[in-house]
Design an enzyme around this catalytic site. Structure first.
Site, PDB file in Angstrom:
ATOM      1  N   THR A 169     -50.663 118.028 -44.820  1.00 59.14           N
ATOM      2  CA  THR A 169     -50.041 117.809 -46.111  1.00 59.14           C
ATOM      3  C   THR A 169     -50.950 117.139 -47.140  1.00 59.14           C
ATOM      4  OG1 THR A 169     -48.142 117.295 -44.731  1.00 59.14           O
ATOM      5  CG2 THR A 169     -47.906 116.869 -47.085  1.00 59.14           C
ATOM      6  N   ARG A 214     -41.451 128.077 -39.245  1.00 57.22           N
ATOM      7  CA  ARG A 214     -41.540 126.659 -38.886  1.00 57.22           C
ATOM      8  C   ARG A 214     -41.637 125.816 -40.149  1.00 57.22           C
ATOM      9  NH1 ARG A 214     -45.713 122.461 -39.815  1.00 57.22           N
ATOM     10  NH2 ARG A 214     -45.303 120.823 -38.284  1.00 57.22           N
ATOM     11  N   VAL A 215     -40.838 124.756 -40.199  1.00 58.22           N
ATOM     12  CA  VAL A 215     -40.888 123.797 -41.292  1.00 58.22           C
ATOM     13  C   VAL A 215     -41.134 122.425 -40.691  1.00 58.22           C
ATOM     14  CG1 VAL A 215     -39.629 122.716 -43.192  1.00 58.22           C
ATOM     15  CG2 VAL A 215     -39.330 125.162 -42.716  1.00 58.22           C
ATOM     16  N   GLY A 216     -42.145 121.735 -41.174  1.00 59.58           N
ATOM     17  CA  GLY A 216     -42.448 120.401 -40.677  1.00 59.58           C
ATOM     18  C   GLY A 216     -41.722 119.337 -41.477  1.00 59.58           C
ATOM     19  N   ASP A 217     -42.374 118.205 -41.629  1.00 59.55           N
ATOM     20  CA  ASP A 217     -41.734 117.080 -42.310  1.00 59.55           C
ATOM     21  C   ASP A 217     -41.808 117.156 -43.828  1.00 59.55           C
ATOM     22  OD1 ASP A 217     -44.168 114.922 -43.264  1.00 59.55           O
ATOM     23  OD2 ASP A 217     -44.687 116.470 -41.837  1.00 59.55           O
ATOM     24  N   THR A 252     -48.033 112.088 -43.840  1.00 56.34           N
ATOM     25  CA  THR A 252     -48.878 113.185 -43.405  1.00 56.34           C
ATOM     26  C   THR A 252     -49.160 113.019 -41.919  1.00 56.34           C
ATOM     27  OG1 THR A 252     -51.107 114.145 -43.609  1.00 56.34           O
ATOM     28  CG2 THR A 252     -50.866 111.850 -44.256  1.00 56.34           C
ATOM     29  N   GLY A 253     -49.374 114.124 -41.223  1.00 56.60           N
ATOM     30  CA  GLY A 253     -49.644 114.045 -39.789  1.00 56.60           C
ATOM     31  C   GLY A 253     -48.845 115.075 -39.023  1.00 56.60           C
ATOM     32  N   HIS A 254     -48.497 114.758 -37.772  1.00 56.82           N
ATOM     33  CA  HIS A 254     -47.747 115.689 -36.937  1.00 56.82           C
ATOM     34  C   HIS A 254     -46.304 115.747 -37.415  1.00 56.82           C
ATOM     35  CE1 HIS A 254     -45.551 116.922 -33.177  1.00 56.82           C
ATOM     36  NE2 HIS A 254     -46.409 117.901 -33.344  1.00 56.82           N
ATOM     37  N   GLY A 255     -45.938 116.871 -38.042  1.00 54.97           N
ATOM     38  CA  GLY A 255     -44.669 116.982 -38.740  1.00 54.97           C
ATOM     39  C   GLY A 255     -43.452 116.749 -37.888  1.00 54.97           C
TER      40      GLY A 255
END
Length: 311
Positions: free
Chosen positions: A172, A200-203, A223-226
């Site tokens: 992100t 797929r949708v992350g954070d 930001t990072g692993h969603g």
């Protein structure tokens, strides 16, 4: 009572290779300048974070807008959100494929619709209604993103690497700001992770996870692993600690420690309080960041970096 204007930028928390390090660092510095010009003229925090994130979306070194990576089907799918801390107004989009600046579309959702989140073709149709140009997706694709996709597909056939374990994944971009009136805002935008499952949708577009803004407290962008960020509602967790009395820096650090302990996830947070205090922290190998406050530019990319330039 007037507040001290400040804007903070991140360009994604991940294992940024050396070849992209300098351009990533310079990219967040430029975005901070773009956003702060608005604040310095008395403009709003919402205008500032939108302009800053659009600057990042237009910079091909970042995984957002132009430069977005490809999913498992070889297509671009982008997510974005923006939030106004005054009135808790919110707009988000997910899985859009042909929008040059998804954060601009997210703002249209916030201000021109009765909704907070639109996805896929519904979001694209809304863009057309709002006069936002839809561009050929190939114009958003860079040679770097195509190369990364080809290499990952080849590598995946030889080595079984989990989606969660990857440290090379792009991520992100985001911004938070407070203006001279004490109004706060946040914005995030992403092209996701190379070879992610379609849909797929992350954070990033999820309120409380990818970002949150509340004029009573401040604003945060993550930001990072969603998936990890979504599980712990990282942005809102950071603001909760700020509301309880922590500084933005302490809240960012504590929130990331808590996420690592609870769900073994890594990432980064930028935060700003309603009175102009700033926090920046990350637990990945690198995260380009920059902020401007009180006539100084602060920036870094590696752990321990803190460069200061008088403006």
């Amino acid at each position: 009572m007037k507040s001290i204007p400040a804007i903070v930028i991140h360009g994604g928390a991940w294992a940024i290779p050396d070849r992209m390090s300098q351009s990533s660092h310079q990219g967040v510095i430029q975005a901070a300048r773009v956003g702060f010009q608005i604040l310095d003229r008395g403009g709003s925090a919402v205008d500032a974070v939108e302009a800053a994130v659009m600057c990042l979306e237009d910079d091909p070194v970042f995984d957002a807008g132009t430069g977005s990576v490809l999913n498992a089907d070889g297509q671009i799918e982008m997510d974005a959100m923006i939030m106004n801390g005054s009135g808790l107004e919110l707009g988000s989009v997910a899985c859009v494929k042909d929008i040059k600046n998804p954060v601009n579309l997210a703002r249209k959702v916030m201000e021109e619709s009765d909704h907070t989140l639109l996805v896929g073709e519904g979001a694209n149709d809304f863009a057309s209604e709002q006069g936002i140009q839809r561009v050929p997706p190939e114009t958003l694709l860079t040679a770097e993103a195509k190369k990364e996709y080809d290499e990952y597909v080849k590598f995946k056939t030889a080595v079984n690497i989990s989606f969660r374990a990857r440290s090379d994944a792009h991520d992100t971009v985001g911004s938070v700001a407070v203006d001279s009136n004490g109004n706060t805002a946040c914005a995030t935008s992403t092209g996701g992770i190379t070879a992610k499952r379609p849909g797929r949708v992350g954070d990033s577009p999820l309120v409380g996870s990818g970002g949150y803004a509340d004029d009573h407290v401040g604003a945060a962008s993550t930001t990072g692993h969603g998936e990890s960020i979504s599980k712990v509602c990282l942005a809102h967790s950071c603001l909760h600690l700020m509301q309880e009395g922590d500084s933005p820096q302490a809240a960012a650090e504590s929130s990331l420690i808590s996420m690592q302990r609870r769900v073994q996830g890594n990432g980064g947070i930028i935060a700003v309080s309603h009175n102009g205090q700033v926090g920046v922290h990350f637990t990945t190998e690198r995260m380009p960041w920059a902020y401007i406050s009180q006539n100084e530019m602060h920036s870094g990319i590696n752990p321990g970096d803190h460069f200061i330039e008088k403006l």
